[in-house]
Design an enzyme around this catalytic site. Structure first.
Site: not given
Length: 383
Positions: A248, A373
């Site tokens: 990501d 995150c």
């Protein structure tokens, strides 16, 4: 082998100091028999109609966590809490946010985040809800949660509380728990919601998470747990950051068949991260998704490292670590006005019906992570 008393932030800094890291890099119904629970059955996914939805689908809530420990953040704790509060308030103005706070810290978190954020007492160690919360799937008209056995990214950081977050959340919200033998984190995975999963081999096929488990075995278990039918493997980078290069910060789906890919700022000397992005570009351009369609790759450059407002050896300056909410897309603002604006425009092209919300997260980014995150979406039943 465990690294005692080191935070995500301090591990990243020590790795960077060794020349390893460059700018831009990181009442429940239990079903604990993964073989039985994940057995293939007829349906739209690999496991009885199970589906891992895309982030742009409708959410019930967004989970976040209040950074709890000076052992992890040291003198940066106040600054990172301000960043988390600002991010939670921005998302909370547009969709429900539930912030987990260590018991005894709830009131401070409430005061910092404001009335749009629900704060619940739940023991946590750190802020990385993407990795500690369960990975939600849909099956039989219900949301269920896969517990990927959070291990502090391979025992690199204290995680006695965070290891229990997935199970605790599922129990609290009455969501079925799906067990799996795979150790992984939510930031490991990227999906189009249509059966395609992309991840880095470095972060999952790794002795610090899954010793002795081959890539084929990991893929088989991921298909069972998540209901995906096509797995695209990117090489990633082992041992250079605490996550072993989560996907990501590298690439993200913005629509079925369309991905954004991180690109180093023009003129930046080649390093392990730019070479990883080059390898990912080659793989993605040659790949097809679960529908058999070619994948369009759009590169998005990082900001000028001389113009960003954040600093630190572990600072993550990738725009890939954005979060797609129900009404907004939350994008890091790094301080390079040209690059920040370009990133906003790219997001607006792909999400014209959502507000593009730029959020300054210098303290979070200094710890090796970003907006994605720090957030974790729970899908609404039925997408």
């Amino acid at each position: 082998m465990p690294i005692p008393d080191l935070s995500r932030r301090s591990v990243l800094r020590s790795l960077a100091g060794a020349g390893a890291l460059a700018l831009g890099l990181t009442a429940c119904s239990e079903l604990d028999d993964p073989d039985q629970d994940g057995a293939a059955a007829p349906g739209t996914g690999a496991a009885g109609g199970r589906r891992f939805g895309a982030e742009w689908e409708k959410h019930t809530r967004t989970f976040m966590a209040w950074p709890a420990s000076e052992n992890v953040w040291g003198d940066q704790l106040d600054d990172v809490r301000k960043d988390i509060a600002g991010l939670a308030a921005a998302i909370g103005a547009r969709e429900p946010v539930v912030l987990m706070a260590r018991p005894g810290q709830e009131e401070a978190a409430r005061q910092a985040c404001g009335n749009d954020v629900e704060v619940i007492p739940l023991p946590v160690d750190d802020l990385w809800a993407r990795d500690t919360a369960p990975v939600f799937v849909e099956e039989g008209g219900k949301v269920r949660g896969v517990d990927f056995n959070f291990s502090g990214w391979g025992n690199k950081q204290e995680h006695g509380n965070d290891a229990k977050v997935a199970r605790t959340l599922l129990t609290k919200y009455g969501i079925d728990r799906i067990a799996t033998p795979v150790v992984a984190e939510g930031g490991s995975f990227e999906t189009d919601g249509l059966g395609t999963l992309v991840l880095t081999e470095s972060s999952v096929v790794n002795a610090n998470r899954n010793p002795g488990m081959s890539r084929d075995r990991v893929e088989e278990e991921l298909k069972k747990a998540l209901g995906v039918t096509k797995v695209i493997w990117l090489a990633g980078v082992k041992g250079k950051d605490i996550t072993d290069a989560h996907v990501d910060c590298l690439m993200r789906f913005v629509a079925p068949g369309v991905v954004l890919l991180d690109k180093a700022f023009p003129g930046t000397p080649a390093d392990v991260w730019s070479r990883s992005a080059d390898q990912a570009k080659s793989v993605l351009k040659g790949a097809t998704d679960a529908r058999g369609k070619k994948i369009e790759v759009i590169e998005l450059s990082q900001p000028d490292p001389d113009r960003i407002t954040g600093r630190g050896d572990a600072f993550v300056s990738s725009y890939m670590n954005f979060y797609i909410g129900g009404k907004g897309v939350y994008l890091p603002r790094f301080g390079d006005a040209r690059a920040d604006d370009q990133a906003r425009q790219v997001m607006k092209e792909h999400f014209p019906d959502r507000e593009i919300v730029s959020v300054k997260i210098d303290a979070i980014a200094s710890g090796g992570g970003g907006i994605h995150c720090a957030t974790h979406d729970q899908p609404a039943t039925g997408g």
